[in-house]
Scaffold this motif. Sequence first.
Motif, mmCIF file in Angstrom:
data_model
loop_
_atom_site.group_PDB
_atom_site.id
_atom_site.type_symbol
_atom_site.label_atom_id
_atom_site.label_comp_id
_atom_site.label_asym_id
_atom_site.label_seq_id
_atom_site.Cartn_x
_atom_site.Cartn_y
_atom_site.Cartn_z
ATOM 1 N N ASP A 18 37.312 35.847 38.750
ATOM 2 C CA ASP A 18 37.274 34.676 37.880
ATOM 3 C C ASP A 18 38.314 33.684 38.398
ATOM 4 N N MET A 19 37.871 32.545 38.879
ATOM 5 C CA MET A 19 38.764 31.578 39.509
ATOM 6 C C MET A 19 39.575 30.759 38.511
ATOM 7 N N ARG A 20 39.420 31.021 37.222
ATOM 8 C CA ARG A 20 40.299 30.387 36.236
ATOM 9 C C ARG A 20 41.657 31.079 36.204
ATOM 10 N N ARG A 21 41.753 32.229 36.844
ATOM 11 C CA ARG A 21 42.988 33.000 36.843
ATOM 12 C C ARG A 21 44.038 32.339 37.729
ATOM 13 N N GLY A 22 45.296 32.398 37.270
ATOM 14 C CA GLY A 22 46.419 31.865 38.034
ATOM 15 C C GLY A 22 47.225 33.003 38.648
ATOM 16 N N PHE A 23 48.396 32.672 39.169
ATOM 17 C CA PHE A 23 49.215 33.679 39.853
ATOM 18 C C PHE A 23 49.524 34.893 38.973
ATOM 19 N N PRO A 24 50.002 34.718 37.733
ATOM 20 C CA PRO A 24 50.360 35.909 36.943
ATOM 21 C C PRO A 24 49.188 36.877 36.749
ATOM 22 N N SER A 25 48.023 36.340 36.443
ATOM 23 C CA SER A 25 46.846 37.176 36.211
ATOM 24 C C SER A 25 46.356 37.837 37.499
ATOM 25 N N LEU A 26 46.350 37.091 38.600
ATOM 26 C CA LEU A 26 45.940 37.661 39.885
ATOM 27 C C LEU A 26 46.950 38.714 40.353
ATOM 28 N N ALA A 27 48.233 38.469 40.137
ATOM 29 C CA ALA A 27 49.266 39.447 40.507
ATOM 30 C C ALA A 27 49.099 40.732 39.718
ATOM 31 N N LEU A 28 48.744 40.613 38.456
ATOM 32 C CA LEU A 28 48.496 41.795 37.636
ATOM 33 C C LEU A 28 47.290 42.567 38.166
ATOM 34 N N HIS A 29 46.263 41.849 38.611
ATOM 35 C CA HIS A 29 45.089 42.487 39.226
ATOM 36 C C HIS A 29 45.499 43.247 40.489
ATOM 37 N N VAL A 30 46.335 42.624 41.307
ATOM 38 C CA VAL A 30 46.822 43.272 42.534
ATOM 39 C C VAL A 30 47.544 44.571 42.185
ATOM 40 N N GLN A 31 48.377 44.505 41.174
ATOM 41 C CA GLN A 31 49.172 45.662 40.764
ATOM 42 C C GLN A 31 48.313 46.778 40.165
ATOM 43 N N VAL A 33 44.716 47.046 39.852
ATOM 44 C CA VAL A 33 43.444 47.431 40.461
ATOM 45 C C VAL A 33 43.614 47.802 41.932
ATOM 46 N N LEU A 34 44.325 46.961 42.677
ATOM 47 C CA LEU A 34 44.494 47.224 44.107
ATOM 48 C C LEU A 34 45.635 48.189 44.397
ATOM 49 N N ARG A 35 46.480 48.430 43.388
ATOM 50 C CA ARG A 35 47.627 49.344 43.520
ATOM 51 C C ARG A 35 48.575 48.923 44.638
ATOM 52 N N LYS A 36 48.832 47.613 44.702
ATOM 53 C CA LYS A 36 49.759 47.049 45.685
ATOM 54 C C LYS A 36 50.827 46.260 44.941
ATOM 55 N N ASP A 37 51.916 45.930 45.646
ATOM 56 C CA ASP A 37 52.998 45.139 45.070
ATOM 57 C C ASP A 37 52.757 43.667 45.366
ATOM 58 N N TRP A 78 32.385 37.216 53.848
ATOM 59 C CA TRP A 78 33.157 38.238 53.146
ATOM 60 C C TRP A 78 32.597 39.598 53.495
ATOM 61 N N PRO A 79 33.439 40.581 53.731
ATOM 62 C CA PRO A 79 32.915 41.914 54.048
ATOM 63 C C PRO A 79 32.184 42.517 52.853
ATOM 64 N N SER A 80 31.100 43.203 53.130
ATOM 65 C CA SER A 80 30.367 43.893 52.056
ATOM 66 C C SER A 80 30.638 45.386 52.209
ATOM 67 N N VAL A 81 31.739 45.804 51.617
ATOM 68 C CA VAL A 81 32.153 47.205 51.684
ATOM 69 C C VAL A 81 32.450 47.709 50.286
ATOM 70 N N ALA A 82 32.344 48.995 50.127
ATOM 71 C CA ALA A 82 32.717 49.606 48.851
ATOM 72 C C ALA A 82 34.232 49.748 48.806
ATOM 73 N N GLY A 83 34.785 49.722 47.629
ATOM 74 C CA GLY A 83 36.232 49.874 47.482
ATOM 75 C C GLY A 83 36.843 48.660 46.842
ATOM 76 N N GLU A 84 38.124 48.704 46.669
ATOM 77 C CA GLU A 84 38.833 47.643 45.961
ATOM 78 C C GLU A 84 39.362 46.550 46.878
ATOM 79 N N SER A 85 39.698 46.893 48.139
ATOM 80 C CA SER A 85 40.266 45.896 49.041
ATOM 81 C C SER A 85 40.039 46.293 50.489
#
Length: 106
Positions: A18-31, A33-37, A78-85
């Motif tokens: 969702d491109m309405r998301r800003g840095f805080p929301s995207l950073a939370l997604h990274v943390q 869902v993607l399990r990254k810092d 964009w790559p079409s692969v299974a997985g989160e990242s």
Amino acid sequence: MIPVPTDVRVWLATGYTDMRRGFPSLALHVQEVLRKDPLGGHLFVFRSRRSDLVKVIGHDGQGACLFTKRLERGEFLWPSVAGESVTISPAQLSYLLSGIVSASHS
């Protein structure tokens, strides 16, 4: 384009965001869902449902950065692969953001 150091890892979030998301929301997604810092100095790239818009977030040691690019025509490849990242190199990110795109499906 903002220069990206060669030692930075670049992560593409698979799927759509969702491109309405800003840095805080995207950073939370990274943390959560993607399990990254999101403040670890690496870049995280998200794309819109129509694939004509990407957002890149990262932290440069001084503060949060958010970069947005929308294509006037075509769509980002964009790559079409299974997985989160998927990881790509800084050079591949540069190609992606330089407008090396596929033809629009509209």
